[in-house]
Design an enzyme around this catalytic site. Structure first.
Site: not given
Length: 496
Positions: A26, A189
């Site tokens: 991430d 997302e």
């Protein structure tokens, strides 16, 4: 001394080699002048959210961990693959801003931190309790209003929502609005919002963070939407290909000083026979980005990645622990103290039962890790760990060294030896596979002549495909009783 080992002049192709190898998922990146700064998810590990610095996007040095105290992240309360989810790192009007989600925090919502120096210290959290979901992003419109864009789990829908927010007070200035549900794939997302020219671009992840992972893009003249999807979505994916890097997604874009653009994104490197197995977790990769008719196009990165960036030898003589050391249980400062010979570790139970120990993320395909320890009268384990139910280790207790394997609900003793004279080198090696997996793991006792191997195990059982979750392998040591002196730790990738 806490130093990197010599790198030599080696380099590897950035199109297939991570710029941050090991469990660094991430990624979020920003640039200030000629300097790039990057943050990653950290899940249950503390201190949390590693912060990196680079001048070229391929050579990175960790400069801090953002979450270093219980007010920011209560250590030892998050089980595996929970805790701190995807952060966004930005610089605005002289301050660095970090927003993330601790999904186990009773205060709820996303959490905002700021610092004048990305190395820290970072502020106490400001909690956005009015907004649900994960993966929050920060962007400022032309009037200076901050927009938080995030993955919402509200009601029965999953998609991308947005609200204007007062960062100082942690207050939403309006009701959240849906602004995009993606292209129709599952799990929209990881949104990031950018201004380029007259357009605002939203980059999201879709398809889930597995083999179907993709990057999709939409744009609007207004940061609040409505957004139109790119005609060539997904703009980045390796699904259904033989590419050595899979699961690619969760991209964050950055403009270089010369006006060219790049993107960091997560990916995995599965190995072995189908379904293939990835063991280092989700790593950080780099892509070049060009613009065609005002749409971003992702291209293989043209740079080379220096080899040996993960190698180190640490004798703990520098003040404080190196930033590489983290714990899945209590923070290291709760159970570690320095002495002239190294560091002394004690036993510190955590609320979740996860071990409080010194761990470092594993990078590379094959490697060797040595822990030089004085056992004393304590009981402790040096282990390669994916999570609390999946680890291989060398347990020292009652005058013996025992090889132990934990796979799910099964824990097995594989062999033992009398404990050699102190200090003793406990060695864990990742070697070529013999069972069609990603690697074999050797557990042994090091000596001047080589390694006395107590066990050789199939590496597949310490993979995400077996264990599930979002993390990767770490190697480290924890104690069960009394204290142990750790004199030195050495980690080195094995390169052809």
């Amino acid at each position: 001394m806490s130093s990197m080992l010599p790198e030599g002049n080696g380099s590897a192709d950035a199109a297939t080699t991570p710029i941050l190898s090991g469990m660094y998922p991430d990624p979020s990146v920003c640039r200030v002048g000629d300097d790039y700064f990057l943050a990653n998810s950290s899940f249950e590990y503390s201190p949390g959210v590693p912060i990196w610095h680079s001048r070229d996007l391929v050579s990175w040095r960790q400069v801090g961990n953002a979450l270093t105290n219980d007010d920011q992240f209560p250590a030892g309360r998050s089980p595996s693959s929970r805790g701190i989810y995807a952060p966004t790192l930005r610089h605005h009007e002289g301050r660095f801003w970090l927003i993330t989600t601790n999904i186990d925090d009773a205060r709820g919502g996303h959490q905002i931190y700021h610092a004048t120096d990305p190395a820290g210290p970072w502020s106490a959290p400001v909690c956005l309790t009015e907004l649900d979901g994960i993966d929050p992003d920060l962007a400022w419109d032309d009037e200076g209003t901050c927009l938080v864009t995030y993955c919402s789990w509200s009601e029965t829908e999953i998609g991308i929502r947005q609200a204007a927010v007062d960062l100082e007070r942690g207050v939403a200035l309006e009701q959240p609005r849906w602004i995009w549900h993606g292209t129709g794939l599952a799990h929209s997302e990881g949104p990031h919002l950018y201004r380029r020219g007259d357009w605002w671009y939203m980059v999201i992840a879709e398809g889930g963070t597995d083999r179907g992972h993709v990057v999709s893009v939409a744009r609007s003249r207004d940061p609040r939407g409505p957004f139109e999807a790119a005609p060539n979505n997904p703009v980045l994916t390796h699904r259904s290909t033989a590419h050595p890097v899979q699961n690619v997604g969760h991209a964050d874009l950055v403009e270089r000083p010369d006006g060219a653009w790049a993107a960091v994104y997560l990916g995995t490197r599965p190995r072995g026979r189908s379904p293939r197995f990835h063991v280092n977790g989700r790593e950080t990769f780099l892509a070049d980005v060009s613009w065609v008719e005002d749409w971003p196009e992702f291209e293989p990165a043209s740079l080379r990645v220096p080899t040996g960036q993960r190698d180190f030898e640490d004798d703990f003589s520098s003040p404080g622990l190196h930033l590489r050391w983290v714990s899945p249980g209590e923070r290291p400062d709760r159970f570690v103290h320095s002495v002239p010979e190294g560091v002394v570790m004690g036993h510190a139970p955590s609320e979740t039962g996860e071990p409080s120990g010194l761990f470092t993320r594993v990078g590379g395909d094959h490697w060797e890790a040595d822990f030089l320890v004085d056992p004393g009268k304590g009981a402790f384990t040096v282990a390669l760990r994916l999570d609390g139910a999946h680890w291989y280790g060398l347990r020292v207790a009652d005058g013996e060294v025992t090889a132990v394997a934990r796979i799910g609900q099964i824990q097995t003793v594989l062999g033992s030896r009398p404990l050699p004279d102190s200090p003793v080198t406990l060695r864990i090696r990742s070697t070529e596979p013999t069972w069609n997996g990603p690697d074999d793991i050797e557990l042994g006792i090091g000596d001047g002549a080589g390694t006395d191997v107590l066990a050789r195990l199939d590496g597949r059982y310490l993979s995400t495909e077996v264990a599930g979750g979002f993390t990767g392998r770490l190697v480290g040591v924890w104690t069960e009783s009394r204290e142990v002196l750790v004199r030195r730790v050495r980690f080195a990738e094995q390169r052809a």
